[in-house]
Scaffold this motif. Structure first.
Motif, short mmCIF file in Angstrom:
data_model
loop_
_atom_site.label_atom_id
_atom_site.label_comp_id
_atom_site.label_asym_id
_atom_site.label_seq_id
_atom_site.Cartn_x
_atom_site.Cartn_y
_atom_site.Cartn_z
N ARG A 10 0.84 -1.21 0.00
CA ARG A 10 0.00 0.00 0.00
C ARG A 10 0.86 1.24 0.00
NH1 ARG A 10 -5.11 -1.69 2.25
NH2 ARG A 10 -4.49 -3.68 3.13
N TYR A 11 0.41 2.25 -0.74
CA TYR A 11 1.01 3.58 -0.60
C TYR A 11 -0.07 4.43 0.06
CZ TYR A 11 4.14 1.70 -4.17
OH TYR A 11 5.02 0.91 -4.87
N ASP A 12 0.08 4.73 1.35
CA ASP A 12 -1.00 5.31 2.14
C ASP A 12 -2.24 4.46 1.98
OD1 ASP A 12 0.55 7.40 3.19
OD2 ASP A 12 0.33 8.52 1.31
N LYS A 13 -3.31 5.07 1.40
CA LYS A 13 -4.54 4.27 1.29
C LYS A 13 -4.61 3.51 -0.01
CE LYS A 13 -7.36 6.85 4.48
NZ LYS A 13 -7.74 8.26 4.55
N HIS A 14 -3.71 3.84 -0.95
CA HIS A 14 -3.79 3.20 -2.27
C HIS A 14 -3.21 1.78 -2.23
CE1 HIS A 14 -3.92 2.88 -6.59
NE2 HIS A 14 -2.70 2.38 -6.55
N LEU A 15 -4.06 0.83 -2.61
CA LEU A 15 -3.65 -0.57 -2.61
C LEU A 15 -2.99 -0.87 -3.96
CD1 LEU A 15 -3.91 -3.20 -0.92
CD2 LEU A 15 -6.12 -3.58 -2.05
N ALA A 35 -0.68 -3.92 -17.51
CA ALA A 35 -0.70 -2.60 -18.13
C ALA A 35 -0.03 -1.58 -17.21
CB ALA A 35 -2.15 -2.20 -18.41
N ASN A 36 0.07 -0.35 -17.67
CA ASN A 36 0.57 0.74 -16.83
C ASN A 36 -0.21 0.80 -15.54
OD1 ASN A 36 2.64 1.92 -18.27
ND2 ASN A 36 1.21 3.04 -19.57
N GLY A 37 0.51 0.88 -14.44
CA GLY A 37 -0.16 1.06 -13.16
C GLY A 37 -0.73 -0.20 -12.55
N ALA A 38 -0.50 -1.35 -13.18
CA ALA A 38 -1.05 -2.61 -12.65
C ALA A 38 -0.38 -3.04 -11.35
CB ALA A 38 -0.89 -3.71 -13.70
N GLY A 39 0.83 -2.52 -11.12
CA GLY A 39 1.54 -2.87 -9.88
C GLY A 39 2.83 -3.64 -10.13
N LYS A 40 3.26 -3.72 -11.39
CA LYS A 40 4.43 -4.54 -11.74
C LYS A 40 5.70 -4.05 -11.04
CE LYS A 40 4.16 -3.70 -16.18
NZ LYS A 40 3.15 -2.60 -16.06
N THR A 41 5.92 -2.74 -11.09
CA THR A 41 7.12 -2.19 -10.46
C THR A 41 7.06 -2.37 -8.94
OG1 THR A 41 7.44 -0.63 -12.25
CG2 THR A 41 8.49 -0.07 -10.19
N SER A 42 5.88 -2.17 -8.38
CA SER A 42 5.72 -2.34 -6.93
C SER A 42 6.06 -3.77 -6.51
CB SER A 42 4.29 -2.02 -6.51
OG SER A 42 3.99 -0.67 -6.84
N LEU A 43 5.68 -4.73 -7.34
CA LEU A 43 5.96 -6.14 -7.05
C LEU A 43 7.47 -6.37 -6.95
CD1 LEU A 43 4.45 -9.10 -7.19
CD2 LEU A 43 5.55 -9.19 -9.38
N ASP A 160 12.82 -5.14 -14.53
CA ASP A 160 11.67 -4.26 -14.74
C ASP A 160 11.67 -3.73 -16.17
OD1 ASP A 160 9.48 -2.63 -14.48
OD2 ASP A 160 10.13 -1.74 -12.58
N GLU A 161 10.82 -4.27 -17.01
CA GLU A 161 10.67 -3.87 -18.42
C GLU A 161 12.01 -3.75 -19.16
OE1 GLU A 161 7.49 -1.63 -19.65
OE2 GLU A 161 6.49 -1.54 -17.71
N PRO A 162 12.73 -4.85 -19.27
CA PRO A 162 14.04 -4.77 -19.94
C PRO A 162 13.97 -4.37 -21.41
CG PRO A 162 13.42 -7.07 -19.54
CD PRO A 162 12.43 -6.21 -18.81
P1 ATP Z 1 4.16 1.26 -14.88
O1 ATP Z 1 4.36 0.26 -15.95
O2 ATP Z 1 3.42 2.48 -15.33
O3 ATP Z 1 5.40 1.58 -14.10
P2 ATP Z 1 3.36 -0.61 -12.88
O4 ATP Z 1 2.53 -1.75 -13.29
O5 ATP Z 1 4.82 -0.85 -12.69
O6 ATP Z 1 3.14 0.60 -13.87
P3 ATP Z 1 3.41 0.49 -10.22
O7 ATP Z 1 4.47 1.48 -10.57
O8 ATP Z 1 3.76 -0.64 -9.36
O9 ATP Z 1 2.72 -0.06 -11.54
O10 ATP Z 1 2.20 1.29 -9.57
C1 ATP Z 1 1.02 0.66 -9.10
C2 ATP Z 1 0.09 1.71 -8.52
O11 ATP Z 1 0.65 2.28 -7.34
C3 ATP Z 1 -0.17 2.89 -9.44
O12 ATP Z 1 -1.51 3.26 -9.30
C4 ATP Z 1 0.76 3.97 -8.95
O13 ATP Z 1 0.25 5.24 -9.21
C5 ATP Z 1 0.82 3.69 -7.48
N1 ATP Z 1 2.12 4.05 -6.90
C6 ATP Z 1 3.33 3.59 -7.27
N2 ATP Z 1 4.32 4.12 -6.52
C7 ATP Z 1 3.71 4.96 -5.65
C8 ATP Z 1 4.19 5.79 -4.59
N3 ATP Z 1 5.48 5.87 -4.26
N4 ATP Z 1 3.26 6.52 -3.92
C9 ATP Z 1 1.95 6.44 -4.20
N5 ATP Z 1 1.44 5.65 -5.17
C10 ATP Z 1 2.31 4.92 -5.88
#
Ligand code: ATP
Length: 236
Positions: A10-15, A35-43, A160-162
């Motif tokens: 979670r980033y604050d309230k955002h899951l 897709a963009n924003g799916a959470g791949k980088t967070s994983l 991450d997206e090589p």
């Molecule tokens: P992309 O391909 O665009 O990088 P992604 O699949 O890697 O997308 P993430 O970067 O993991 O996705 O982001 C997942 C969600 O978490 C998105 O909605 C993003 O806006 C949010 N998010 C990512 N990092 C933060 C952060 N540091 N603070 C708040 N929200 C974040």
């Protein structure tokens, strides 16, 4: 084996990631499609100790929990991250960037042999050892990024997206180099938007949508899957 059990970020309230579970073996290639924003980088960041996982999440390496370790401790346990945008140091040479990668304790004693392995995978880097990285092409910089991660003597490599921003022929070369890395026994976890190329080179894959795993299968199964075709391959 590297295992994620109920990983939530979670980033604050955002899951950003909701209860993600998966496994990765040494020597195999697993791709996370999303897709963009799916959470791949967070994983990848959560696995690498760069962002904190929620309570209840477990990251397990060869049976031992590594949840909550710092990034340097995770690298020293055998997991190396190649971040989005590569994270190479442009004002340093190829050699200096590679040597930075050998800083973890597990890598220091084997620095010379790791360097030889990196040259074997990316002969171009041997030719360009003294070149400043900022003067290199995108594909060459990606080689430096992967080479530097390989210098840490990892058992698992997180990418991450090589393929991002690279010409198709360079992408193919990069995936061939990654295949060579798996032959050395390293397990690869790749997050990608480039579905066709990454599935072609992966053993298995997962679909990540809005932070949840919504599908999984062998690469052949996913390429044949209606949901994948509609979401990523234009329905063809
Ligand atoms: P992309 O391909 O665009 O990088 P992604 O699949 O890697 O997308 P993430 O970067 O993991 O996705 O982001 C997942 C969600 O978490 C998105 O909605 C993003 O806006 C949010 N998010 C990512 N990092 C933060 C952060 N540091 N603070 C708040 N929200 C974040």
């Amino acid at each position: 084996m590297l295992e994620l059990r109920n990983l939530t970020v979670r980033y604050d309230k955002h899951l950003a990631l909701d209860d993600v579970s998966l496994t990765l073996d040494k020597g195999e290639t697993v791709v996370i499609l999303g897709a963009n924003g799916a959470g791949k980088t967070s994983l990848l960041k959560a696995m690498a100790g760069v962002v904190r996982a929620d309570a209840g999440s477990q990251i397990v390496l060869d049976g031992a929990p590594i949840t909550g370790l710092r990034a340097d401790q995770v690298t020293n346990a055998g997991i190396a991250l190649v971040p989005e945008g590569r994270g190479v140091v442009g004002l340093m040479t190829v050699e200096e960037n590679l040597r930075l990668g050998a800083n973890p304790k597990r890598a220091r004693a084997v620095e010379a042999e790791r360097m030889e392995l990196v040259f074997d995978i990316f002969p171009r880097l041997k030719e360009r050892l003294g070149q400043y990285v900022r003067t290199m092409s995108g594909g060459e910089q990606q080689m430096v990024a992967v080479g530097r991660a390989m210098m840490s003597n990892p058992d698992y490599l997180l990418l991450d997206e090589p393929s991002l921003g690279l010409a198709p022929i360079i992408v193919t070369d990069m995936f061939k180099a990654l295949a060579r890395i798996t032959q050395t026994g390293v397990g690869l976890l790749i997050v990608e938007q480039n579905v066709r190329v990454s599935l072609k080179h992966a053993d298995r894959g997962f679909l990540l949508e809005a932070g949840r795993i919504t599908g999984s299968g062998t690469s052949a199964e996913l390429l044949d899957d209606d949901a994948v075709r509609h979401a990523f391959l234009g329905g063809n």
